[in-house]
Write a protein that holds these residues in place. Structure first.
Motif, PDB file in Angstrom:
ATOM      1  N   ASP A 142       3.273  -0.979   4.646  1.00  0.00           N
ATOM      2  CA  ASP A 142       3.481  -0.429   5.988  1.00  0.00           C
ATOM      3  C   ASP A 142       2.386   0.582   6.323  1.00  0.00           C
ATOM      4  OD1 ASP A 142       4.394   0.490   8.385  1.00  0.00           O
ATOM      5  OD2 ASP A 142       6.407   1.007   7.706  1.00  0.00           O
ATOM      6  N   ASP A 143       1.212   0.047   6.632  1.00  0.00           N
ATOM      7  CA  ASP A 143       0.064   0.893   6.969  1.00  0.00           C
ATOM      8  C   ASP A 143       0.295   1.665   8.263  1.00  0.00           C
ATOM      9  OD1 ASP A 143      -2.053   0.254   4.924  1.00  0.00           O
ATOM     10  OD2 ASP A 143      -1.649  -1.763   5.620  1.00  0.00           O
ATOM     11  N   PHE A 144       1.022   1.059   9.195  1.00  0.00           N
ATOM     12  CA  PHE A 144       1.265   1.697  10.495  1.00  0.00           C
ATOM     13  C   PHE A 144       1.980   3.035  10.311  1.00  0.00           C
ATOM     14  CE2 PHE A 144       3.963   2.714  14.056  1.00  0.00           C
ATOM     15  CZ  PHE A 144       3.167   2.498  15.170  1.00  0.00           C
ATOM     16  N   THR A 145       3.087   3.017   9.568  1.00  0.00           N
ATOM     17  CA  THR A 145       3.870   4.239   9.383  1.00  0.00           C
ATOM     18  C   THR A 145       3.080   5.298   8.625  1.00  0.00           C
ATOM     19  OG1 THR A 145       5.964   3.024   9.445  1.00  0.00           O
ATOM     20  CG2 THR A 145       5.989   5.175   8.368  1.00  0.00           C
ATOM     21  N   ALA A 146       2.351   4.879   7.589  1.00  0.00           N
ATOM     22  CA  ALA A 146       1.566   5.836   6.815  1.00  0.00           C
ATOM     23  C   ALA A 146       0.471   6.471   7.670  1.00  0.00           C
ATOM     24  CB  ALA A 146       0.950   5.139   5.602  1.00  0.00           C
ATOM     25  N   ALA A 147      -0.201   5.661   8.499  1.00  0.00           N
ATOM     26  CA  ALA A 147      -1.247   6.195   9.379  1.00  0.00           C
ATOM     27  C   ALA A 147      -0.654   7.135  10.420  1.00  0.00           C
ATOM     28  CB  ALA A 147      -1.987   5.044  10.060  1.00  0.00           C
TER      29      ALA A 147
ATOM     30  N   HIS B 135      -9.613  -7.282   8.516  1.00  0.00           N
ATOM     31  CA  HIS B 135      -8.469  -6.876   7.692  1.00  0.00           C
ATOM     32  C   HIS B 135      -7.354  -6.361   8.610  1.00  0.00           C
ATOM     33  CE1 HIS B 135     -10.207  -6.690   3.475  1.00  0.00           C
ATOM     34  NE2 HIS B 135     -11.249  -7.015   4.222  1.00  0.00           N
ATOM     35  N   SER B 136      -6.166  -6.892   8.455  1.00  0.00           N
ATOM     36  CA  SER B 136      -5.035  -6.435   9.275  1.00  0.00           C
ATOM     37  C   SER B 136      -4.741  -4.958   9.048  1.00  0.00           C
ATOM     38  CB  SER B 136      -3.778  -7.254   8.953  1.00  0.00           C
ATOM     39  OG  SER B 136      -3.940  -8.583   9.363  1.00  0.00           O
ATOM     40  N   SER B 137      -5.027  -4.469   7.849  1.00  0.00           N
ATOM     41  CA  SER B 137      -4.774  -3.055   7.557  1.00  0.00           C
ATOM     42  C   SER B 137      -5.551  -2.156   8.508  1.00  0.00           C
ATOM     43  CB  SER B 137      -5.141  -2.732   6.108  1.00  0.00           C
ATOM     44  OG  SER B 137      -6.505  -3.040   5.846  1.00  0.00           O
ATOM     45  N   SER B 138      -6.762  -2.565   8.876  1.00  0.00           N
ATOM     46  CA  SER B 138      -7.566  -1.763   9.799  1.00  0.00           C
ATOM     47  C   SER B 138      -6.855  -1.616  11.137  1.00  0.00           C
ATOM     48  CB  SER B 138      -8.946  -2.402  10.014  1.00  0.00           C
ATOM     49  OG  SER B 138      -9.639  -2.510   8.799  1.00  0.00           O
ATOM     50  N   GLY B 139      -6.357  -2.742  11.657  1.00  0.00           N
ATOM     51  CA  GLY B 139      -5.646  -2.711  12.934  1.00  0.00           C
ATOM     52  C   GLY B 139      -4.344  -1.948  12.861  1.00  0.00           C
ATOM     53  N   GLU B 140      -3.609  -2.089  11.755  1.00  0.00           N
ATOM     54  CA  GLU B 140      -2.333  -1.399  11.606  1.00  0.00           C
ATOM     55  C   GLU B 140      -2.528   0.116  11.506  1.00  0.00           C
ATOM     56  OE1 GLU B 140       1.048  -2.537  11.312  1.00  0.00           O
ATOM     57  OE2 GLU B 140       0.167  -4.280  12.297  1.00  0.00           O
ATOM     58  N   ARG B 141      -3.551   0.524  10.777  1.00  0.00           N
ATOM     59  CA  ARG B 141      -3.813   1.960  10.625  1.00  0.00           C
ATOM     60  C   ARG B 141      -4.289   2.562  11.949  1.00  0.00           C
ATOM     61  NH1 ARG B 141      -6.635   1.459   4.547  1.00  0.00           N
ATOM     62  NH2 ARG B 141      -4.814   0.365   3.685  1.00  0.00           N
TER      63      ARG B 141
ATOM     64  N   ALA C   3      -3.478   1.410  14.884  1.00  0.00           N
ATOM     65  CA  ALA C   3      -2.300   1.424  15.759  1.00  0.00           C
ATOM     66  C   ALA C   3      -1.402   2.615  15.457  1.00  0.00           C
ATOM     67  CB  ALA C   3      -1.519   0.122  15.610  1.00  0.00           C
ATOM     68  N   GLY C   4      -1.237   2.939  14.161  1.00  0.00           N
ATOM     69  CA  GLY C   4      -0.439   4.101  13.780  1.00  0.00           C
ATOM     70  C   GLY C   4      -1.066   5.396  14.262  1.00  0.00           C
ATOM     71  N   PHE C   5      -2.387   5.474  14.185  1.00  0.00           N
ATOM     72  CA  PHE C   5      -3.141   6.628  14.676  1.00  0.00           C
ATOM     73  C   PHE C   5      -2.903   6.816  16.178  1.00  0.00           C
ATOM     74  CE2 PHE C   5      -7.211   7.680  16.844  1.00  0.00           C
ATOM     75  CZ  PHE C   5      -7.363   9.003  16.434  1.00  0.00           C
ATOM     76  N   LYS C   6      -3.057   5.731  16.930  1.00  0.00           N
ATOM     77  CA  LYS C   6      -2.893   5.809  18.390  1.00  0.00           C
ATOM     78  C   LYS C   6      -1.462   6.163  18.774  1.00  0.00           C
ATOM     79  CE  LYS C   6      -6.549   2.547  19.747  1.00  0.00           C
ATOM     80  NZ  LYS C   6      -6.843   1.231  20.362  1.00  0.00           N
TER      81      LYS C   6
ATOM     82  N   PHE D  22       6.211  -1.492   0.974  1.00  0.00           N
ATOM     83  CA  PHE D  22       5.707  -0.226   0.458  1.00  0.00           C
ATOM     84  C   PHE D  22       5.179   0.616   1.616  1.00  0.00           C
ATOM     85  CE2 PHE D  22       5.533  -3.020  -3.164  1.00  0.00           C
ATOM     86  CZ  PHE D  22       5.858  -2.210  -4.243  1.00  0.00           C
ATOM     87  N   ILE D  23       5.612   1.883   1.678  1.00  0.00           N
ATOM     88  CA  ILE D  23       5.084   2.820   2.671  1.00  0.00           C
ATOM     89  C   ILE D  23       4.239   3.850   1.930  1.00  0.00           C
ATOM     90  CG2 ILE D  23       5.603   4.480   4.487  1.00  0.00           C
ATOM     91  CD1 ILE D  23       8.316   3.142   4.835  1.00  0.00           C
ATOM     92  N   PRO D  24       2.903   3.796   2.068  1.00  0.00           N
ATOM     93  CA  PRO D  24       2.062   4.798   1.398  1.00  0.00           C
ATOM     94  C   PRO D  24       2.502   6.220   1.748  1.00  0.00           C
ATOM     95  CG  PRO D  24       0.712   3.012   2.234  1.00  0.00           C
ATOM     96  CD  PRO D  24       2.098   2.790   2.775  1.00  0.00           C
ATOM     97  N   GLU D  25       2.526   7.088   0.733  1.00  0.00           N
ATOM     98  CA  GLU D  25       3.079   8.444   0.873  1.00  0.00           C
ATOM     99  C   GLU D  25       1.992   9.465   1.191  1.00  0.00           C
ATOM    100  OE1 GLU D  25       5.273  11.736  -2.034  1.00  0.00           O
ATOM    101  OE2 GLU D  25       4.826   9.717  -2.750  1.00  0.00           O
ATOM    102  N   LEU D  26       2.237  10.315   2.180  1.00  0.00           N
ATOM    103  CA  LEU D  26       1.289  11.350   2.568  1.00  0.00           C
ATOM    104  C   LEU D  26       1.068  12.342   1.422  1.00  0.00           C
ATOM    105  CD1 LEU D  26      -0.409  12.896   4.734  1.00  0.00           C
ATOM    106  CD2 LEU D  26       1.726  14.073   5.361  1.00  0.00           C
ATOM    107  N   LEU D  27      -0.200  12.584   1.091  1.00  0.00           N
ATOM    108  CA  LEU D  27      -0.575  13.585   0.092  1.00  0.00           C
ATOM    109  C   LEU D  27      -1.502  14.594   0.775  1.00  0.00           C
ATOM    110  CD1 LEU D  27      -1.420  11.440  -3.082  1.00  0.00           C
ATOM    111  CD2 LEU D  27       0.653  12.754  -2.646  1.00  0.00           C
ATOM    112  N   VAL D  28      -1.041  15.812   0.912  1.00  0.00           N
ATOM    113  CA  VAL D  28      -1.838  16.843   1.582  1.00  0.00           C
ATOM    114  C   VAL D  28      -2.667  17.584   0.546  1.00  0.00           C
ATOM    115  CG1 VAL D  28      -1.783  18.924   2.998  1.00  0.00           C
ATOM    116  CG2 VAL D  28      -0.124  17.090   3.412  1.00  0.00           C
ATOM    117  N   ARG D  29      -3.997  17.589   0.767  1.00  0.00           N
ATOM    118  CA  ARG D  29      -4.903  18.297  -0.132  1.00  0.00           C
ATOM    119  C   ARG D  29      -5.794  19.234   0.680  1.00  0.00           C
ATOM    120  NH1 ARG D  29      -5.949  12.941  -3.040  1.00  0.00           N
ATOM    121  NH2 ARG D  29      -4.390  12.842  -4.708  1.00  0.00           N
ATOM    122  N   GLU D  30      -6.847  19.704   0.043  1.00  0.00           N
ATOM    123  CA  GLU D  30      -7.634  20.790   0.630  1.00  0.00           C
ATOM    124  C   GLU D  30      -8.626  20.382   1.711  1.00  0.00           C
ATOM    125  OE1 GLU D  30      -7.097  20.245  -2.513  1.00  0.00           O
ATOM    126  OE2 GLU D  30      -6.505  22.087  -3.568  1.00  0.00           O
TER     127      GLU D  30
END
Length: 345
Positions: free
Chosen positions: A164-169, A193-199, A201-204, A327-335
């Protein structure tokens, strides 16, 4: 002396055929029988020879993984997950790099399956998103599992693992918005790559939900590569109105953008926040480490192999195999990201 299947059968008190059925994960084996045979296998440290089984049987004990991806870390993680599952089930893994844009790619895949006597294939992008590859394999009656970008399991489809690239993005973009950034740019990956479009779309969607306009100048086409990130950041930071944050379609692009910013004497994150995607080693090898989305590629690959093995079992009822892991990639906040402030822009 080398332990044989006969030794396992004697230790477990069953026939050789029963040992074979257990090793092939046939669903008709009773649990107590399965446990006895597995105990004997473990006690004797029996290692089945997959190549010999392939020659001695009409059934194949090899699966294939074909790929065309410039990200070496992604490939290594996928191979690890697949090899772990193959070892567990007594299968061999054939790894075949190739060019997805080759005009003869369908014939190449068909020839690979035929010559190598593969029981099935694992398809990752872009192959998993090419209908003509799937159609050719279906015509050959070859089992395959696709790893694809998507969030909703499709009715009647039983051979996909979804990311689920959309939700993660959306979550990454929302993180930047919550830090006060409104001028956020997006560095795209390969458009096929569909991932590019999904990410994207999630950004927008995250921007739209906050009532913000999507600035077309802040969306830069590119590829899943370090060099693409370098060039993309150069273009963005040459604009009269500069972004205060960049969301890159993967960590390799983000690392390139960070490197480019360093060359322009732009402080990260004080003057420019940067986020990536996937949590590859690139995200941890940069300074500062990248905010990203953790995508567990080894686990995803292992799940895909487990799903394939359900299909390749003798007498498998494929209409009853309904699982489509998501699978929904999990947000990892770093520096590499921080609140927007007067130093940015």
């Amino acid at each position: 002396m080398k332990v044989t299947i006969n030794d396992v059968a004697k230790r477990a008190g069953v026939s050789i055929k029963t040992v074979s059925r257990v090793m092939n994960n046939e669903p008709s084996v009773r649990k107590d029988t399965y446990d006895k045979v597995m105990a004997a296998i473990n006690e004797l440290h029996y290692q089945p020879n997959s190549a010999a089984r392939n020659l001695a049987s009409t059934r194949s004990y090899s699966i294939g993984y074909i790929y065309d991806n410039p990200n070496a870390y992604y490939i290594i993680d996928m191979q690890k997950g697949l090899l772990d599952s193959c070892k567990k089930h007594g299968y061999e893994l054939l790894i075949h790099p190739t060019n997805a844009k080759s005009p003869g790619i369908v014939e190449e895949v068909k020839e690979l399956v035929s010559k190598s006597r593969l029981a099935g294939l694992i398809l990752t992008p872009p192959f998993s998103e090419m209908p003509h590859i799937a159609e050719a394999l279906e015509d050959m009656k070859v089992d395959f599992v696709r790893i694809v970008s998507g969030s909703t399991p499709s009715p009647g489809v039983h051979n996909c693992v979804l990311i689920d690239d959309f939700t993660a993005a959306f979550k990454i973009t929302n993180h930047l918005l919550e830090l006060g950034h409104t001028d956020i740019a997006f560095l795209c990956g390969d458009e096929e790559h569909s991932s590019s479009g999904e990410r994207l779309a999630g950004f927008k969607a995250a921007l739209t939900k906050r009532g913000l306009q999507v600035n077309p100048k802040f969306i830069v086409p590119g590829h899943y590569s370090f060099e693409s990130g370098v060039e993309g950041a150069k273009k963005l930071m040459a604009l009269p109105k500069k972004p205060s944050a960049i969301f890159a379609c993967n960590d390799e692009i983000a690392a390139g953008a960070l490197f480019s910013a360093r060359l322009m004497n732009i402080s990260i994150p004080e003057q420019l926040s940067i986020a990536g995607f996937e949590n590859s080693p690139f995200s941890r090898q940069t300074w500062p480490p990248l905010t990203t989305a953790h995508q567990p590629n080894s686990t995803i690959a292992s799940q895909a192999a487990e799903l394939l093995f359900k299909h390749t079992r003798p007498n498998a009822n494929k209409t009853q195999i309904t699982a489509q892991p998501v699978f929904i990639p999990e947000l990892l906040v770093r520096e590499s990201t921080c609140p927007a402030n007067s130093k940015q822009g």
